[in-house]
Motif scaffolding. Structure first.
Motif, PDB file in Angstrom:
ATOM      1  N   ALA A 180     -12.666  21.219  -5.359  1.00 27.68           N
ATOM      2  CA  ALA A 180     -13.555  20.194  -5.467  1.00 27.68           C
ATOM      3  C   ALA A 180     -14.701  20.412  -6.320  1.00 27.68           C
ATOM      4  O   ALA A 180     -14.938  21.736  -6.404  1.00 27.68           O
ATOM      5  CB  ALA A 180     -13.908  19.559  -4.207  1.00 27.68           C
ATOM      6  N   LEU A 208     -16.073  12.554  -5.359  1.00 29.73           N
ATOM      7  CA  LEU A 208     -14.460  13.107  -5.196  1.00 29.73           C
ATOM      8  C   LEU A 208     -13.591  12.045  -5.451  1.00 29.73           C
ATOM      9  O   LEU A 208     -12.640  12.193  -5.801  1.00 29.73           O
ATOM     10  CB  LEU A 208     -14.307  13.723  -3.828  1.00 29.73           C
ATOM     11  N   LEU A 255      -9.687  14.813  -5.904  1.00 26.51           N
ATOM     12  CA  LEU A 255      -9.476  15.911  -5.187  1.00 26.51           C
ATOM     13  C   LEU A 255      -8.039  16.314  -5.555  1.00 26.51           C
ATOM     14  O   LEU A 255      -7.077  15.885  -5.302  1.00 26.51           O
ATOM     15  CB  LEU A 255      -9.686  15.704  -3.691  1.00 26.51           C
TER      16      LEU A 255
END
Length: 480
Positions: free
Chosen positions: A367, A470, A475
């Motif tokens: 991430a 994200l 992700l």
């Protein structure tokens, strides 16, 4: 399946030909022999037999685990990707990269050990898996038993590259199975592909299994020989390092785990679409083909879960170009003697990250975070539905995270919170004034099993920002 003369030529050529580059098609299919395929069969409907795959136009294989495709050793190892779908000529449904492929030492047509596998670089978690036939289940492999052969080879009723099926019967079984004939058969182009069999419904099971690996034979339509997966399972599992048999040990001993169930009851009929992994068809319950089903004993104990990376209190520096720090997050989870871990989901600021569920160990995520201070937790769920959340891990990007507060007790009966904190002990006052919890509500709340003591309003605001980030950036779950 390869005719005997062609099989011998292919094996010889595979031994002397240079290895194919990773991005090239396999070099061992250069013989000027027209490929042939399923005889006396029909085209598979969309999403039918979704675990039957194509190996770059050369052979057929079978997905028996989200990360493992089994096929025939005489097909070689020079594959860089695996194709999913029903027609490799008109655009495949999925093209999945391969991490590596291996063949059984000395394996090939004629010995019952025509074993090979490819380890996928990206697990296919949404495709309903038909498990290998194992243990006492192999008793169904008797002359006259009805089976289904599936492959992508040329056919007597159409071109190469279309997934076809034919239903026929077993003729005999030794260290390999002799199957088909009377115009119902497989041939070149189907090599490595599966043979499926349905367990009898009177046994209380009725779900499908896969056992055959298309190996060799004579003239197409006259029947052929198939290696059997269970005979090579100890090698498959030792080489992949993966448990490929959800109901048995590799030697065939009945040992059901949490994945020993929910198998397709109608694997050949198309359900859903490839966008959702061809799921949606009827599934069985926990299996009892060779013994008591998994889950016979109740599991009411939650799992344990720990974030192992990054370390609590870490600080990262953002990249000058992107303005973000790229961070790998790892967690471990264990369910002890329970039913096993179903999933581990990453949380930021106490909220699940969209797309942050991981269903296979190791549990890892990549991430990117902009400057700020963040609190990570991981939520583990077991197959019985019990859940647990890890202790939080706080880190900063271009900012030093605050130190953890010291462990303290209140002055009156053990109150642990300050003005905005937790409650006191049974004889104390709630949020006792002598407690050392801060005024911003970071004391541990009553009934909180984990340390929630570093969860503040400012962190939740930052979490909302990173969740949006994200969700846009995507992700990425890591795989070794």
């Amino acid at each position: 399946m390869l005719g005997a003369p062609f099989a011998a030529a292919t094996v010889t050529l595979a031994l002397v030909a240079p290895a194919a580059a990773a991005d090239d098609a396999p070099t061992h299919f250069t013989l000027d022999v027209p490929p042939q395929g399923i005889y006396g069969g029909t085209e598979v409907e969309p999403c039918g037999w979704p675990t039957t795959v194509n190996l770059q136009g050369s052979c057929t294989g079978t997905l028996i685990h989200p990360e493992v495709v089994i096929y025939a050793a005489h097909c070689g190892t020079g594959y860089s990707s695996i194709q999913f779908g029903e027609n490799i000529n008109g655009g495949v449904a999925r093209n999945v990269p391969v991490e590596y492929c291996k063949t059984y030492p000395g394996g090939g047509p004629g010995n019952g050990d025509d074993f090979a596998f490819c380890k996928l670089a990206e697990p296919q978690l949404d495709i309903p898996i038909v498990p290998p036939l194992m243990g006492c289940e192999t008793d169904v492999l008797q002359p006259g038993a009805e089976v289904t052969i599936v492959g992508f080879g040329n056919a007597d009723n159409g071109p190469y590259g279309i997934k076809r099926e034919v239903t026929t019967t077993i003729n005999s079984v030794t260290n390999e199975a002799f199957i088909g004939g009377n115009g119902k058969d497989s041939c070149q182009g189907d090599s490595g592909g599966p043979v499926f069999i349905k367990l009898p419904t009177e046994s209380g099971v009725g779900s499908w299994r896969v056992f055959g690996i298309t190996s060799y034979g004579g003239a197409c339509g006259t029947g052929g020989y198939y290696s059997m997966m269970h005979n090579g399972m100890e090698w498959f599992e030792s080489e992949t390092g993966i448990d490929l048999t959800p109901c048995h040990d590799a030697d065939g001993t009945w040992n059901p785990g949490p994945d020993c169930g929910m198998f397709p009851m109608d694997a050949g009929s198309g359900y859903g679409s490839w966008a959702e992994g061809c799921s949606g068809g009827p599934l069985g319950g926990f299996e009892s083909s060779c013994g008591q089903p998994f889950g016979a004993e109740p599991d009411d104990t939650p799992p344990t879960v720990t974030i192992t990376m990054p370390a609590d209190g870490s600080m990262f520096t953002s990249d000058p170009d992107s303005g973000k720090a790229s961070i790998t997050i790892s967690a471990t989870a264990d369910d002890g003697d329970g039913w096993g871990i179903e999933s581990v989901t990453l949380q930021v600021g106490g909220a699940d990250v969209p797309g942050g569920g991981d269903f296979l160990a190791p549990y890892e995520w990549d991430a990117s975070f902009p400057p700020g201070i963040y609190t990570l937790t991981a939520r583990a769920r077991d197959y019985a539905g019990n859940e647990a959340v890890s202790a939080p891990v706080v880190f900063g990007v271009d900012m030093e995270p605050p130190p953890p507060p010291p462990e303290t007790t209140g002055s009156s009966g053990g109150g642990t919170g300050g003005d905005g904190g937790g409650d006191g002990g049974s004889a104390g006052t709630e949020g006792g004034t002598s407690g050392t919890g801060g005024t911003d509500g970071v004391g541990q709340a009553s009934g909180d099993d984990g340390c929630g003591c570093r969860f503040g309003p400012s962190d939740r605001g930052a979490a909302g920002f990173v969740l949006g980030l994200l969700g846009v950036a995507g992700l990425r779950r890591r795989r070794r």
